[in-house]
Design a protein around this motif. Structure first.
Motif, PDB file in Angstrom:
ATOM      1  N   PRO A  17       0.810  -1.220   0.000  1.00  0.00           N
ATOM      2  CA  PRO A  17       0.000   0.000   0.000  1.00  0.00           C
ATOM      3  C   PRO A  17       0.844   1.270   0.000  1.00  0.00           C
ATOM      4  O   PRO A  17       0.497   2.238  -0.678  1.00  0.00           O
ATOM      5  N   GLU A  18       1.944   1.295   0.760  1.00  0.00           N
ATOM      6  CA  GLU A  18       2.706   2.552   0.846  1.00  0.00           C
ATOM      7  C   GLU A  18       3.330   2.910  -0.506  1.00  0.00           C
ATOM      8  O   GLU A  18       3.375   4.072  -0.889  1.00  0.00           O
ATOM      9  N   GLU A  19       3.761   1.880  -1.245  1.00  0.00           N
ATOM     10  CA  GLU A  19       4.310   2.136  -2.584  1.00  0.00           C
ATOM     11  C   GLU A  19       3.203   2.605  -3.524  1.00  0.00           C
ATOM     12  O   GLU A  19       3.419   3.440  -4.398  1.00  0.00           O
ATOM     13  N   ALA A  52       0.537   4.324  -2.766  1.00  0.00           N
ATOM     14  CA  ALA A  52       0.216   5.725  -2.485  1.00  0.00           C
ATOM     15  C   ALA A  52       1.254   6.651  -3.117  1.00  0.00           C
ATOM     16  O   ALA A  52       0.918   7.660  -3.736  1.00  0.00           O
ATOM     17  N   GLN A  53       2.513   6.251  -2.987  1.00  0.00           N
ATOM     18  CA  GLN A  53       3.598   7.062  -3.535  1.00  0.00           C
ATOM     19  C   GLN A  53       3.506   7.154  -5.060  1.00  0.00           C
ATOM     20  O   GLN A  53       3.654   8.220  -5.634  1.00  0.00           O
ATOM     21  N   ALA A  54       3.229   6.009  -5.692  1.00  0.00           N
ATOM     22  CA  ALA A  54       3.135   5.975  -7.143  1.00  0.00           C
ATOM     23  C   ALA A  54       1.970   6.839  -7.624  1.00  0.00           C
ATOM     24  O   ALA A  54       2.060   7.516  -8.653  1.00  0.00           O
ATOM     25  N   THR A  55       0.878   6.839  -6.860  1.00  0.00           N
ATOM     26  CA  THR A  55      -0.283   7.643  -7.235  1.00  0.00           C
ATOM     27  C   THR A  55       0.066   9.123  -7.200  1.00  0.00           C
ATOM     28  O   THR A  55      -0.260   9.877  -8.115  1.00  0.00           O
ATOM     29  N   THR A  56       0.748   9.511  -6.137  1.00  0.00           N
ATOM     30  CA  THR A  56       1.177  10.911  -6.024  1.00  0.00           C
ATOM     31  C   THR A  56       2.047  11.286  -7.220  1.00  0.00           C
ATOM     32  O   THR A  56       1.904  12.368  -7.794  1.00  0.00           O
ATOM     33  N   ARG A  57       2.917  10.377  -7.586  1.00  0.00           N
ATOM     34  CA  ARG A  57       3.807  10.661  -8.716  1.00  0.00           C
ATOM     35  C   ARG A  57       3.010  10.818 -10.019  1.00  0.00           C
ATOM     36  O   ARG A  57       3.277  11.709 -10.817  1.00  0.00           O
ATOM     37  N   LEU A  58       2.022   9.953 -10.201  1.00  0.00           N
ATOM     38  CA  LEU A  58       1.197  10.046 -11.416  1.00  0.00           C
ATOM     39  C   LEU A  58       0.476  11.385 -11.471  1.00  0.00           C
ATOM     40  O   LEU A  58       0.322  11.987 -12.533  1.00  0.00           O
TER      41      LEU A  58
END
Lengths: 306, 401
Positions: B105-107, B109-115
């Motif tokens: 999950p933490e990855e 969330a991070q990937a979503t922010t990056r997108l």
């Protein structure tokens, strides 16, 4: 009662395998004062070597005694070589550097192996777990009552192999010239070198031994749990590390007893309480041991030279 | 030499670290990023004055749920390829930027922010596992970027806000389907439940199954649990065996379920196992071997469906990737097509406009059933029950809400 006995057997089976992995930590720590965090991942690589060998042999040869020996030999020798390479190129250049440097390198190697093996290119196996081939055909070896308690052949075989390896190791450390050299290096490797002990060779051999042992343990683990995945090393490695610390890191029988205790504790927690408590109880136990006896159950507290 | 070796090693470690982050970007994805770089900063998916419309996907390409993310990615790619061949959307080509969440999950969330902040995608597709989607939904909702999850069935995912949609049914329905099937078709009286304590999906399914099964007159003898990543389940199975159940409900993921099946047979449990769509992977047959035969799970679609649209999708998928698409691939394909259709209808490419267009999706003909989104942004559709046997699944029945 029957359930208790079954849990006892399962716990011992898990514990002996932790013990073999824990011995690797303890040996390397004993000689170098280095916690080799890549140990579990070397084990994982060994399991994949065994997996490839078993597949290359085909279904027929797998179950035979010769087949089993071949799988173990390839994996253990292959891992010994890997252990040699890691020591030669990752740890030896850092030997005179602060100890923390080597520790960080160890963690780096651990991640390089466990994540590298998740890539799906060439010979690398990819991220998904795979079924480990049944190199020992599972049979029920002892059945009590209406299958109330079942002992499997692989449980007995792993237990015997594990005990044999432990006894052999204890003899090696305390009964041979190489063991004497190991202990001398462990005491002070600079002085040992002055006394004419080839320290580099002793340390390299220790790494090879501990890595080969890890491969053997990994195969027993894969036979037990029927699956193999690139992240298995992180998980088993951490548990074995805890076992080694509980027993007193650097202490050979201590590592074994620590591992058996850990295996039994985990099994009972899952069987009678809840699986979500397992890791909490295991690590809680570790903290308790460290609070009461900082050197572990069997270790001595040595004053750190600063 | 003395200097060289550690440097080599460091380089290797860095490379390994880089590999986890940068997941095989598709050629179209690369083109998309370059195009998207010229865009003005700002949240909410500002309309792009570029040649491509960039979508984002976050999925598990490594880790315990890796086949889920890969299947979904394949499905999405196929849908995009078709849409681009048909002229794209509003005269622009479509591209997708894919990030790996390593099944964490933490990855995710991070990937979503990056997108959202870096790639400025107009819409996000993903993830499969509900725990990951929940982490993503929070970010997408806060930024006002619409998100469609292809196959997260946990109820709370779409409750994160009005920008979050799904094209699959929800967990309570799957728990209900299996409880009904166990009572009405298999005529089971007493069952045990073995749930994954680390997964919201598994707990949700297990709760609903337990409630419904009891309502229908059955008993649940015991509920045992494990944690994702475990490989030894003998302690739980030994405890379950003591209660002598007629069946075991294991609403987990394939990587654990396969091993559980083997160990269940080993401790002497011969009763059928039952589960949900988390079982759906070719890997299940490999990991479970013959032990998994005779077990049942609820799923979104069956490749046996003779419908022409389904068969065409299967043929196209086989041609592109080899192998029969699983439900995750079908849902990835459906999610991407629902998204594309909504983009076509949307008056512009801003967040709110795309959101409204998705919300109006009605009677959309997907390969995994017809998609109509209700006011809670969930798809209302029926489920199929499949039986496992000799390395493949067999269609048993369809159960409607």
């Amino acid at each position: 009662m029957a359930q208790l006995l079954q849990h006892l057997i399962n716990g011992l089976a898990a514990g002996t395998i932790y013990a073999l992995v824990a011995l690797g930590y303890t040996m390397v720590y004993g000689v170098l004062k280095l916690i080799n965090f890549a140990h579990g991942d070397v084990m994982m690589v060994g399991v994949y070597m065994g997996y490839a060998t078993a597949f290359a042999m085909g279904r027929e040869a797998r179950g035979s005694l010769l087949g089993i020996a071949a799988v173990f030999a390839v994996a253990m020798l292959g891992c010994a070589l890997l252990g040699f390479l890691i020591e030669r190129f990752a740890y030896r250049p850092l030997r005179e550097k602060p100890r923390l440097t080597a520790l960080i390198t160890a963690i780096g190697i651990s991640f390089a192996l466990s994540y590298g093996f998740q890539l799906d290119i060439g010979f690398l196996p990819g991220a998904s777990p795979r079924a480990f081939p049944e190199i020992i055909e599972p049979t029920e070896w002892l059945i009590i009552g209406d299958r109330d308690v079942v002992v499997w052949n692989w449980q007995v075989i792993s237990f015997l192999i594990a005990v044999g390896l432990m006894v052999g190791l204890q003899y090696l450390v305390f009964g041979t010239r190489f063991g004497q050299a190991m202990r001398a290096v462990s005491w002070d490797h600079r002085v040992a070198a002055l006394m004419g002990i080839p320290t580099d060779r002793v340390i390299a051999l220790t790494f090879m031994l501990s890595s080969g042992l890890a491969a053997g343990a990994g195969l027993l683990y894969a036979i037990k749990d029927t699956s193999v995945s690139p992240l298995m090393g992180l998980y088993v490695g951490l548990k074995a590390f805890v076992a080694a610390v509980i027993g007193g890191i650097g202490h050979v029988p201590g590592a074994v007893i620590g591992a058996l205790v850990l295996g039994l504790v985990e099994e009972f927690v899952v069987g009678y309480a809840a699986s979500s408590w397992r890791d909490a109880v295991a690590f809680g136990f570790l903290i308790l041991v460290l609070l009461v006896k900082p050197g572990g159950l069997f270790g001595r507290v040595a004053a750190e030279k600063v | 030499m003395r200097r060289l070796a550690p440097m080599l090693l460091a380089a290797l470690a860095v490379m390994a670290a880089a590999c986890e982050k940068k997941t095989q970007p598709t050629p179209s994805g690369e083109a998309g990023t370059q195009a998207a770089q010229g865009q003005p900063a700002g949240t909410g998916g500002t309309p792009a004055n570029t040649e491509t419309i960039l979508l984002g996907q976050v999925g598990a390409l490594t880790g315990g749920q890796a086949t889920f993310g890969i299947s979904t990615r394949n499905g999405i790619e196929l849908a995009l390829k078709e849409a681009n061949a048909a002229g794209g959307v509003k005269g622009k080509k479509l591209a997708v930027k894919v990030y790996d969440n390593q099944s964490k999950p933490e990855e995710a969330a991070q990937a979503t922010t990056r997108l959202i902040t870096q790639d400025k995608v107009v819409l996000i597709l993903g993830d499969v596992a509900s725990s990951n989607s929940l982490a993503m939904a929070e970010k997408a909702q806060a930024a006002g970027v619409p998100m469609i999850t292809p196959s997260s069935t946990n109820t709370t995912v779409t409750q994160k806000g009005d920008y979050i949609f799904r094209v699959c049914f929800i967990d309570p329905f799957q728990g209900f389907v299996m409880a009904k099937f166990a009572r009405d078709e298999l005529k089971l009286g007493k069952v045990a439940v073995l749930q994954d304590n680390k997964s919201a999906y598994s707990i949700d399914l297990s709760d609903v199954f337990t409630r419904k099964f009891k309502e229908m007159g059955g008993t649940v003898a015991t509920t045992e649990s494990y944690s994702q990543g475990d490989t030894d389940y003998r302690a739980q199975l030994t405890a379950i065996k003591k209660t002598q159940p007629d069946g075991i409900y294991v609403p987990g993921y394939y990587s654990e379920v396969g091993v559980i099946a083997r160990q269940a047979r080993e401790v002497g449990l011969k009763v059928p196992l039952m589960g949900g769509d988390g079982w759906d992977s070719e890997k299940l047959f490999e990991l479970g071997g013959s032990a998994i035969n005779g077990s049942y799970f609820s799923n979104h679609y069956s490749p046996d469906n003779p419908d022409a649209r389904v068969q065409k999708f299967i043929a196209d998928y086989k041609a592109a990737y080899g192998g029969v698409p699983d439900a995750l691939a079908a849902l990835g394909y459906d999610a991407a097509r629902v998204a594309i259709e909504a983009l076509q209808r949307a008056k512009d490419l801003s967040g709110p406009a795309v959101r409204d267009a998705i919300a109006q999706t009605k009677d959309f003909p997907g390969v995994a059933g017809t998609v109509t989104l209700d006011e809670k942004r969930n798809a209302v559709k029926s489920a199929v029950v499949l039986k496992v046997g000799d390395g493949k699944t067999q269609y048993v029945t369809t159960i409607s809400p």
